[in-house]
Design a protein around this motif. Structure first.
Motif, PDB file in Angstrom:
ATOM      1  N   SER A 164       0.832  -1.205   0.000  1.00 16.82           N
ATOM      2  CA  SER A 164       0.000   0.000   0.000  1.00 16.82           C
ATOM      3  C   SER A 164       0.862   1.249   0.000  1.00 16.82           C
ATOM      4  O   SER A 164       0.627   2.195  -0.756  1.00 16.82           O
ATOM      5  N   LEU A 165       1.882   1.254   0.836  1.00 16.30           N
ATOM      6  CA  LEU A 165       2.765   2.406   0.929  1.00 16.30           C
ATOM      7  C   LEU A 165       3.521   2.626  -0.375  1.00 16.30           C
ATOM      8  O   LEU A 165       3.682   3.767  -0.821  1.00 16.30           O
ATOM      9  N   THR A 166       3.946   1.544  -1.008  1.00 21.51           N
ATOM     10  CA  THR A 166       4.670   1.655  -2.281  1.00 21.51           C
ATOM     11  C   THR A 166       3.804   2.304  -3.350  1.00 21.51           C
ATOM     12  O   THR A 166       4.257   3.186  -4.088  1.00 21.51           O
ATOM     13  N   LYS A 167       2.543   1.903  -3.444  1.00 24.77           N
ATOM     14  CA  LYS A 167       1.626   2.501  -4.418  1.00 24.77           C
ATOM     15  C   LYS A 167       1.461   3.990  -4.163  1.00 24.77           C
ATOM     16  O   LYS A 167       1.492   4.807  -5.087  1.00 24.77           O
ATOM     17  N   LEU A 168       1.288   4.339  -2.910  1.00 21.97           N
ATOM     18  CA  LEU A 168       1.071   5.726  -2.531  1.00 21.97           C
ATOM     19  C   LEU A 168       2.286   6.589  -2.851  1.00 21.97           C
ATOM     20  O   LEU A 168       2.171   7.650  -3.471  1.00 21.97           O
ATOM     21  N   VAL A 169       3.459   6.125  -2.457  1.00 22.68           N
ATOM     22  CA  VAL A 169       4.694   6.877  -2.702  1.00 22.68           C
ATOM     23  C   VAL A 169       4.956   6.993  -4.200  1.00 22.68           C
ATOM     24  O   VAL A 169       5.331   8.058  -4.693  1.00 22.68           O
ATOM     25  N   HIS A 170       4.733   5.916  -4.938  1.00 28.97           N
ATOM     26  CA  HIS A 170       4.949   5.935  -6.385  1.00 28.97           C
ATOM     27  C   HIS A 170       4.094   7.016  -7.054  1.00 28.97           C
ATOM     28  O   HIS A 170       4.593   7.822  -7.847  1.00 28.97           O
ATOM     29  N   ASP A 171       2.815   7.058  -6.721  1.00 29.54           N
ATOM     30  CA  ASP A 171       1.940   8.064  -7.315  1.00 29.54           C
ATOM     31  C   ASP A 171       2.302   9.468  -6.858  1.00 29.54           C
ATOM     32  O   ASP A 171       2.206  10.428  -7.624  1.00 29.54           O
ATOM     33  N   HIS A 172       2.747   9.601  -5.615  1.00 25.66           N
ATOM     34  CA  HIS A 172       3.154  10.913  -5.109  1.00 25.66           C
ATOM     35  C   HIS A 172       4.385  11.424  -5.859  1.00 25.66           C
ATOM     36  O   HIS A 172       4.423  12.580  -6.285  1.00 25.66           O
ATOM     37  N   VAL A 173       5.365  10.558  -6.033  1.00 26.12           N
ATOM     38  CA  VAL A 173       6.603  10.945  -6.718  1.00 26.12           C
ATOM     39  C   VAL A 173       6.313  11.330  -8.168  1.00 26.12           C
ATOM     40  O   VAL A 173       6.876  12.294  -8.685  1.00 26.12           O
ATOM     41  N   ARG A 174       5.422  10.606  -8.817  1.00 20.18           N
ATOM     42  CA  ARG A 174       5.061  10.900 -10.213  1.00 20.18           C
ATOM     43  C   ARG A 174       4.178  12.133 -10.334  1.00 20.18           C
ATOM     44  O   ARG A 174       3.946  12.635 -11.424  1.00 20.18           O
ATOM     45  N   GLY A 175       3.624  12.605  -9.212  1.00 24.22           N
ATOM     46  CA  GLY A 175       2.754  13.768  -9.243  1.00 24.22           C
ATOM     47  C   GLY A 175       1.311  13.426  -9.571  1.00 24.22           C
ATOM     48  O   GLY A 175       0.519  14.311  -9.896  1.00 24.22           O
ATOM     49  N   ASP A 176       0.959  12.149  -9.479  1.00 21.08           N
ATOM     50  CA  ASP A 176      -0.386  11.702  -9.835  1.00 21.08           C
ATOM     51  C   ASP A 176      -1.344  11.620  -8.647  1.00 21.08           C
ATOM     52  O   ASP A 176      -2.556  11.541  -8.837  1.00 21.08           O
ATOM     53  N   LEU A 177      -0.819  11.616  -7.443  1.00 22.70           N
ATOM     54  CA  LEU A 177      -1.652  11.355  -6.277  1.00 22.70           C
ATOM     55  C   LEU A 177      -2.748  12.397  -6.087  1.00 22.70           C
ATOM     56  O   LEU A 177      -3.915  12.056  -5.889  1.00 22.70           O
ATOM     57  N   GLU A 178      -2.415  13.649  -6.178  1.00 23.56           N
ATOM     58  CA  GLU A 178      -3.402  14.707  -5.968  1.00 23.56           C
ATOM     59  C   GLU A 178      -4.545  14.613  -6.971  1.00 23.56           C
ATOM     60  O   GLU A 178      -5.715  14.755  -6.623  1.00 23.56           O
TER      61      GLU A 178
END
Length: 78
Positions: free
Chosen positions: A58-72
């Motif tokens: 779960s954390l890996t998915k979250l961090v990956h999207d955050h780093v790519r700028g997709d999370l927001e």
């Protein structure tokens, strides 16, 4: 007292995620990542409350999207 060389920056992405998206509910994140996201967490809990206890996938998915700028954007759509 700040640590030398940090100048107010977070050492890890988890701190940035918590600061930017800490109020996001687990139920919202499960709409994005599926029902297995953050197992054991209640749907009404905030990300900031469960972040330190999250499982690695779960954390890996979250961090990956955050780093790519997709999370927001994903949170905004959910």
């Amino acid at each position: 007292m700040q640590q030398p060389g940090l100048h107010g920056r977070h050492r890890d992405k988890n701190g940035e995620i918590s600061r930017k998206h800490g109020n996001t509910l687990v139920s919202t994140l499960r709409k994005i990542y599926g029902p297995s996201f953050a197992p054991g967490a209640q749907p009404g809990e905030k990300l900031s409350e469960v972040l330190v206890e999250m499982d690695e996938p779960s954390l890996t998915k979250l961090v990956h999207d955050h780093v790519r700028g997709d999370l927001e954007g994903k949170i905004g759509i959910a």
